[in-house]
Design a protein around this motif. Structure first.
Motif, PDB file in Angstrom:
ATOM      1  N   ILE A  38      -5.680  11.252   1.875  1.00 47.93           N
ATOM      2  CA  ILE A  38      -6.004  10.416   3.035  1.00 47.93           C
ATOM      3  C   ILE A  38      -5.866  11.220   4.319  1.00 47.93           C
ATOM      4  O   ILE A  38      -6.720  11.153   5.215  1.00 47.93           O
ATOM      5  N   ASP A  39      -4.803  11.998   4.409  1.00 47.00           N
ATOM      6  CA  ASP A  39      -4.615  12.832   5.606  1.00 47.00           C
ATOM      7  C   ASP A  39      -5.759  13.819   5.766  1.00 47.00           C
ATOM      8  O   ASP A  39      -6.313  13.986   6.864  1.00 47.00           O
ATOM      9  N   LEU A  40      -6.120  14.493   4.677  1.00 44.19           N
ATOM     10  CA  LEU A  40      -7.187  15.495   4.748  1.00 44.19           C
ATOM     11  C   LEU A  40      -8.518  14.844   5.110  1.00 44.19           C
ATOM     12  O   LEU A  40      -9.279  15.370   5.934  1.00 44.19           O
ATOM     13  N   ALA A  41      -8.823  13.702   4.482  1.00 46.42           N
ATOM     14  CA  ALA A  41     -10.120  13.053   4.721  1.00 46.42           C
ATOM     15  C   ALA A  41     -10.228  12.554   6.158  1.00 46.42           C
ATOM     16  O   ALA A  41     -11.223  12.818   6.853  1.00 46.42           O
ATOM     17  N   SER A  42      -9.208  11.814   6.627  1.00 44.53           N
ATOM     18  CA  SER A  42      -9.284  11.280   7.993  1.00 44.53           C
ATOM     19  C   SER A  42      -9.213  12.399   9.030  1.00 44.53           C
ATOM     20  O   SER A  42      -9.931  12.368  10.034  1.00 44.53           O
ATOM     21  N   HIS A  43      -8.367  13.395   8.769  1.00 41.49           N
ATOM     22  CA  HIS A  43      -8.266  14.507   9.713  1.00 41.49           C
ATOM     23  C   HIS A  43      -9.579  15.292   9.757  1.00 41.49           C
ATOM     24  O   HIS A  43     -10.017  15.711  10.843  1.00 41.49           O
ATOM     25  N   SER A  44     -10.214  15.495   8.601  1.00 42.47           N
ATOM     26  CA  SER A  44     -11.476  16.242   8.572  1.00 42.47           C
ATOM     27  C   SER A  44     -12.552  15.521   9.358  1.00 42.47           C
ATOM     28  O   SER A  44     -13.311  16.140  10.114  1.00 42.47           O
ATOM     29  N   ALA A  45     -12.634  14.194   9.178  1.00 42.62           N
ATOM     30  CA  ALA A  45     -13.657  13.428   9.884  1.00 42.62           C
ATOM     31  C   ALA A  45     -13.431  13.463  11.392  1.00 42.62           C
ATOM     32  O   ALA A  45     -14.360  13.713  12.174  1.00 42.62           O
ATOM     33  N   LEU A  46     -12.196  13.226  11.813  1.00 50.59           N
ATOM     34  CA  LEU A  46     -11.907  13.215  13.248  1.00 50.59           C
ATOM     35  C   LEU A  46     -11.990  14.613  13.843  1.00 50.59           C
ATOM     36  O   LEU A  46     -12.454  14.793  14.968  1.00 50.59           O
ATOM     37  N   GLN A  47     -11.560  15.629  13.079  1.00 51.05           N
ATOM     38  CA  GLN A  47     -11.651  16.996  13.595  1.00 51.05           C
ATOM     39  C   GLN A  47     -13.105  17.417  13.746  1.00 51.05           C
ATOM     40  O   GLN A  47     -13.467  18.103  14.716  1.00 51.05           O
ATOM     41  N   ALA A  48     -13.955  17.013  12.785  1.00 51.46           N
ATOM     42  CA  ALA A  48     -15.370  17.351  12.895  1.00 51.46           C
ATOM     43  C   ALA A  48     -15.969  16.734  14.153  1.00 51.46           C
ATOM     44  O   ALA A  48     -16.745  17.371  14.875  1.00 51.46           O
ATOM     45  N   PHE A  49     -15.588  15.476  14.430  1.00 46.42           N
ATOM     46  CA  PHE A  49     -16.088  14.825  15.646  1.00 46.42           C
ATOM     47  C   PHE A  49     -15.570  15.531  16.898  1.00 46.42           C
ATOM     48  O   PHE A  49     -16.328  15.785  17.839  1.00 46.42           O
ATOM     49  N   GLU A  50     -14.278  15.852  16.892  1.00 46.13           N
ATOM     50  CA  GLU A  50     -13.696  16.503  18.070  1.00 46.13           C
ATOM     51  C   GLU A  50     -14.275  17.901  18.285  1.00 46.13           C
ATOM     52  O   GLU A  50     -14.574  18.292  19.417  1.00 46.13           O
ATOM     53  N   GLN A  51     -14.445  18.670  17.193  1.00 48.55           N
ATOM     54  CA  GLN A  51     -15.024  20.003  17.333  1.00 48.55           C
ATOM     55  C   GLN A  51     -16.453  19.928  17.844  1.00 48.55           C
ATOM     56  O   GLN A  51     -16.867  20.709  18.710  1.00 48.55           O
ATOM     57  N   SER A  52     -17.202  18.963  17.301  1.00 49.13           N
ATOM     58  CA  SER A  52     -18.576  18.795  17.768  1.00 49.13           C
ATOM     59  C   SER A  52     -18.595  18.394  19.241  1.00 49.13           C
ATOM     60  O   SER A  52     -19.389  18.920  20.028  1.00 49.13           O
ATOM     61  N   THR A  53     -17.695  17.472  19.613  1.00 46.46           N
ATOM     62  CA  THR A  53     -17.634  17.034  21.008  1.00 46.46           C
ATOM     63  C   THR A  53     -17.242  18.179  21.929  1.00 46.46           C
ATOM     64  O   THR A  53     -17.845  18.377  22.993  1.00 46.46           O
ATOM     65  N   ASP A  54     -16.231  18.946  21.519  1.00 47.68           N
ATOM     66  CA  ASP A  54     -15.786  20.066  22.348  1.00 47.68           C
ATOM     67  C   ASP A  54     -16.879  21.123  22.485  1.00 47.68           C
ATOM     68  O   ASP A  54     -17.080  21.702  23.563  1.00 47.68           O
ATOM     69  N   THR A  55     -17.582  21.380  21.374  1.00 49.11           N
ATOM     70  CA  THR A  55     -18.636  22.396  21.414  1.00 49.11           C
ATOM     71  C   THR A  55     -19.795  21.936  22.278  1.00 49.11           C
ATOM     72  O   THR A  55     -20.366  22.722  23.052  1.00 49.11           O
ATOM     73  N   VAL A  56     -20.133  20.654  22.172  1.00 47.70           N
ATOM     74  CA  VAL A  56     -21.213  20.120  22.998  1.00 47.70           C
ATOM     75  C   VAL A  56     -20.803  20.120  24.468  1.00 47.70           C
ATOM     76  O   VAL A  56     -21.584  20.477  25.353  1.00 47.70           O
TER      77      VAL A  56
END
Length: 846
Positions: A38-56
């Motif tokens: 659960i930690d890996l799945a939720s963290h991966s989803a939120l990290q992907a969003f945050e990385q995409s947001t930061d990169t954009v």
């Protein structure tokens, strides 16, 4: 030397009970795996969003934003003409879906190549002439090689189609982005880069910008930019977007973590069972070791050392299993985020060392914590008492009333925490744990009384074997009570979660039944299941409202607005005159609310927004509109289950007075009397033609589709429930198997005195069946209490929804069946082994 001998004795004990050891390791591994996955799945989803947001966002420090319709493109030109203006870049951002290949959401980013270098180096880094060609060749884009493969256009020059707002647009790959570092490369997966004009055309934002990125230094520069901004334009820090995501998803992530920790709690009971029975089984050996001079500290270290070994092996296996589970759960977490909060695309699991460290700490910590009591009991008992089983049973019988009183005290503490006047979640979860612990402490005394009363009816039905089974459970209370408590906690958890989901679904179904009053609903396809984010092409909604057979129509516009810095759903409805408005109110009389809502600058808010922001009838809510911040009077609070963040609703007239947007997101059509609804649906679809892709659904189909979205949202909860059942089953199986195997001498005596193998099968089956029945009966009331807490306390504080508790008999029957099945299966192997064993050998071994 003594330590070496003790270690050897411990290893031989574990090796001589391979099934018990294997089941213990499996239980620990499952408990750790659920938490880690659960930690890996939720963290991966939120990290992907945050990385995409930061990169954009790139290296922008601030952003100029507007209302739901964005900013006029002319604002950027005006800013660039200001003397001494810091670096600025126009941005058009939206989401599309590839028409072929991987159909997950993609981010379309429109930029000005000549303004990008200070903000997004990957745009200008080594791109050269291709960036200029974005301006001169219409419909061209840049993307990474991975994204190009996803959309089915793997090479430069290839064309592909994207769907946005029910329309197809054709784009051509001009070139491939090749960022130098791996982090940027991962963040750019799913990103399509275009120039501003191409993005405006694709997204239907001609003449508009999503935002303007700025790179500001000191506060003087910030003040200079803020001065003279037109109404409706706000200057925000770029970092505030991440804080917004944190606020939006806090309740979702907290509940996922809590559900996963429930599995670990069950695993702790399993470990406690394992170590307790390990001590009980070797009571005589431990007593002889103490008599031979082994110190209490060495015995304490022996038991904890075994627990540490089991915990280490089980934790490592749990980490590996957690990665495998995480790969499957990441898709469910991503789908839930897309349905409830924002568009996010995750294509890989992010393996973070911190997540594994947490799993190791939980696994080893839970194992050692659960083993402390058995280790202490093994070390503190005098040798003579340790070697006498009757002493242990006498101690257990005498301790049961005191444990029951302690259990009542713990239950009282839990109840006090649950009724605290606060919206904080930690006290609620601690209170929930106290309720479970208090119930477990009541088990020894309650079980002793019930089993004593069951001896007579069991004897009447099964004869001597029935009386022996009941008395055997009572005379082994030091062991049976632990197994009963573990099984009760595990099964009651599945009951509570099952009833919570059933109650949620029943409440939502009733809400949909009352709120969906129109006969037909039409809307362009949306990337988010819970909110329409696409508008009809101009004129199409009016054209469909004029379909022959339509007696009345209602328009709906759904957008995002900021309320206290959190993006919140705003719904503007053009109500048809003379037709009932299907909303149930928590605050305010319906007739009064609808009459007052016709006044300017008024709205109503959903229950979650009222709970989370302390907004009530008569309060004022400030919205950031296209014409600047504006205060609206709250005329009522309505029940709504479409968003846990909250929503506001106003009339179309009020919306158009505050916002420049004239779009229509959805259309509700009311059939004329005697009109066949299915025929009218086909007529509306034919009237749409090829102007736009539009979902046209009847009331019944839309209701069923909404429930499918609900079921999909709770899929991950059901998966966690099944995993908790798995942990419980393993734990009970190991506990009851250990209980029966520990009674080898007793069974050998019975065989030696004339009990046949068949009668031994019957005795073991009756005992394990009685244990399973008691655990099931204990689990039902506890499960009902847990369901009440989950529905009326935790869900209310987490999401702000008022749910109706629905007691489903099927869930309760499943709980009793699960307990009986686990107990029955647990007795099979010991009964088979004892029936085949030579009584003389069993007695001599003992």
């Amino acid at each position: 030397m003594s330590r070496r001998l003790l270690a050897r004795a411990s290893a031989r004990h574990l090796a001589s009970h391979p099934w018990l050891t294997a089941l213990s390791l499996l239980g620990i591994a499952l408990g750790v795996a659920v938490v880690v996955s659960i930690d890996l799945a939720s963290h991966s989803a939120l990290q992907a969003f945050e990385q995409s947001t930061d990169t954009v966002a790139g290296q922008a420090t601030h952003q100029l934003t507007g209302g739901p319709t964005g900013l006029p493109a002319s604002l950027y030109s005006a800013l660039r003409l200001r003397p001494g203006m810091p670096p600025a870049a126009p941005v058009v951002e939206g989401h599309v879906r590839a028409a072929q290949g991987d159909r997950r959401p993609l981010t379309l980013l429109g930029v000005d190549p000549f303004s990008e270098e200070p903000f997004r180096p990957y745009v200008s880094d080594r791109q050269g002439t291709r960036l200029a060609l974005l301006l001169t060749e219409p419909g061209t884009v840049l993307m990474t090689a991975e994204t190009a493969r996803l959309v089915g256009a793997p090479a430069p020059g290839a064309s592909f189609q994207v769907a946005v707002g029910g329309q197809l647009r054709t784009l051509r790959v001009l070139g491939l982005l090749t960022p130098s570092d791996a982090r940027t490369r991962r963040a750019l997966e799913g990103l399509i880069l275009a120039d501003v004009s191409t993005a405006q055309e694709v997204l239907g934002l001609t003449g508009r910008l999503s935002r303007i990125d700025l790179k500001l230094g000191d506060e003087a520069e910030v003040a200079r930019v803020r001065q003279g901004l037109p109404p409706g334009v706000e200057l925000l820090r770029a970092a505030s977007r991440g804080n917004t995501v944190e606020q939006m998803t806090r309740a979702f992530r907290t509940n996922l973590t809590a559900l996963s920790l429930l599995a670990l709690v069950v695993g702790m009971f399993l470990i406690y069972n394992t170590m307790t029975f390990s001590v009980v089984q070797r009571r005589g050996l431990l007593g002889r070791l103490r008599a031979l001079g082994i110190t209490r500290g060495e015995l304490f270290a022996l038991v904890l050392g075994e627990a540490a070994l089991l915990g280490a092996v089980g934790t490592v296996a749990g980490l590996l299993l957690g990665v495998l589970l995480g790969r499957g759960l990441v898709g469910l977490v991503t789908q839930t985020l897309n349905d409830l909060y924002f568009v996010v695309s995750v294509r890989r699991l992010s393996l973070e060392p911190l997540m594994f460290a947490k799993g190791v700490a939980l696994g080893l910590g839970a194992t050692l914590g659960a083993a402390l009591v058995p280790a202490w009991e093994a070390a503190r008992s005098p040798p003579v008492t340790t070697m006498r089983r009757s002493a242990s049973e006498d101690l257990a019988q005498g301790r049961a009333p005191r444990l029951a009183l302690l259990g009542l005290l713990v239950l009282g503490v839990g109840a006090g925490l649950l009724v605290l006047p606060t919206q904080a979640l930690p006290p609620a979860y601690v209170g929930l744990f106290c309720v479970q612990l208090g119930a477990a402490l009541l088990v020894p005394w309650t079980a002793g009384k019930l089993v004593l009363g069951a001896a007579h009816p069991l004897g009447a039905v099964f004869g001597m074997l029935g009386r022996m089974a009941a008395r055997g459970v009572r005379t082994s209370l030091s062991r049976t009570s632990v197994a009963l408590a573990a099984l009760m906690i595990a099964v009651s958890t599945t009951v509570g979660v099952g009833l919570m989901v059933a109650s949620f679904r029943g409440t939502v179904a009733e809400w949909l039944e009352s709120s969906l009053q129109a006969d037909i609903y039409a809307s362009p396809p949306s990337l988010m299941a819970r909110r329409g984010d696409s508008a009809f092409v101009p004129g199409l909604a009016e054209h469909l409202a004029g379909t022959p057979g339509v007696a009345a129509s209602s328009t709906l516009r759904s957008v995002k607005v900021d309320v206290d810095g959190v993006p919140t759903d705003l719904t503007a409805i053009g109500f048809p005159p003379g037709l009932p408005r299907a909303y149930r109110f928590k605050e305010g009389d319906a007739d009064t609310v609808w009459r007052e809502l016709e006044a300017p600058d008024t709205l109503i808010v959903s229950e979650p927004l009222s709970v989370h922001r302390n907004v009530h009838r008569g309060s004022t809510v400030r919205l950031r509109t296209d014409r600047g911040p504006r205060d609206f009077q709250v005329r009522g609070v309505y029940y709504d289950f479409g968003s846990d963040v909250g929503a506001v609703l106003m009339t179309r007239t009020t919306y158009e007075a505050a916002f420049e947007d004239r779009g229509v997101t959805g259309l509700a059509l009311y059939a004329a009397p005697g009109q066949d609804v299915d025929a009218l649906v086909e007529r509306v679809r034919a009237r749409v033609g090829d102007r736009q892709i539009v979902n046209v659904r009847s009331n019944r189909v839309l209701r069923e589709g909404s429930l499918e979205v609900f079921d999909r949202t709770f899929t991950i909860t059901q998966v966690l429930r099944l995993l908790a059942v798995g942990v419980a089953f393993v734990g009970v199986l190991s506990a009851l198997m250990a209980l029966q195997l520990e009674r080898a001498r007793e069974f050998a005596v019975l065989r030696a005195t004339g009990l046949t193998p068949g009668q031994l099968w019957g005795l073991v089956s009756l005992q394990t069946g009685l244990l399973g029945l008691l655990a099931g009966l204990f689990a039902v009331p506890l499960g009902l209490v847990l369901a009440y807490i989950l529905v009326h306390v935790i869900n209310q504080r987490s999401f702000g929804w008022t749910l109706q508790l629905a007691v489903t008999p099927g869930v309760l029957l499943q709980a009793v069946g699960l307990a009986l099945a686990a107990a029955g299966l647990a007795g099979l192997y010991p009964a088979w082994r004892m029936s085949r064993a030579n009584p003389a050998l069993a007695l001599r071994e003992e």
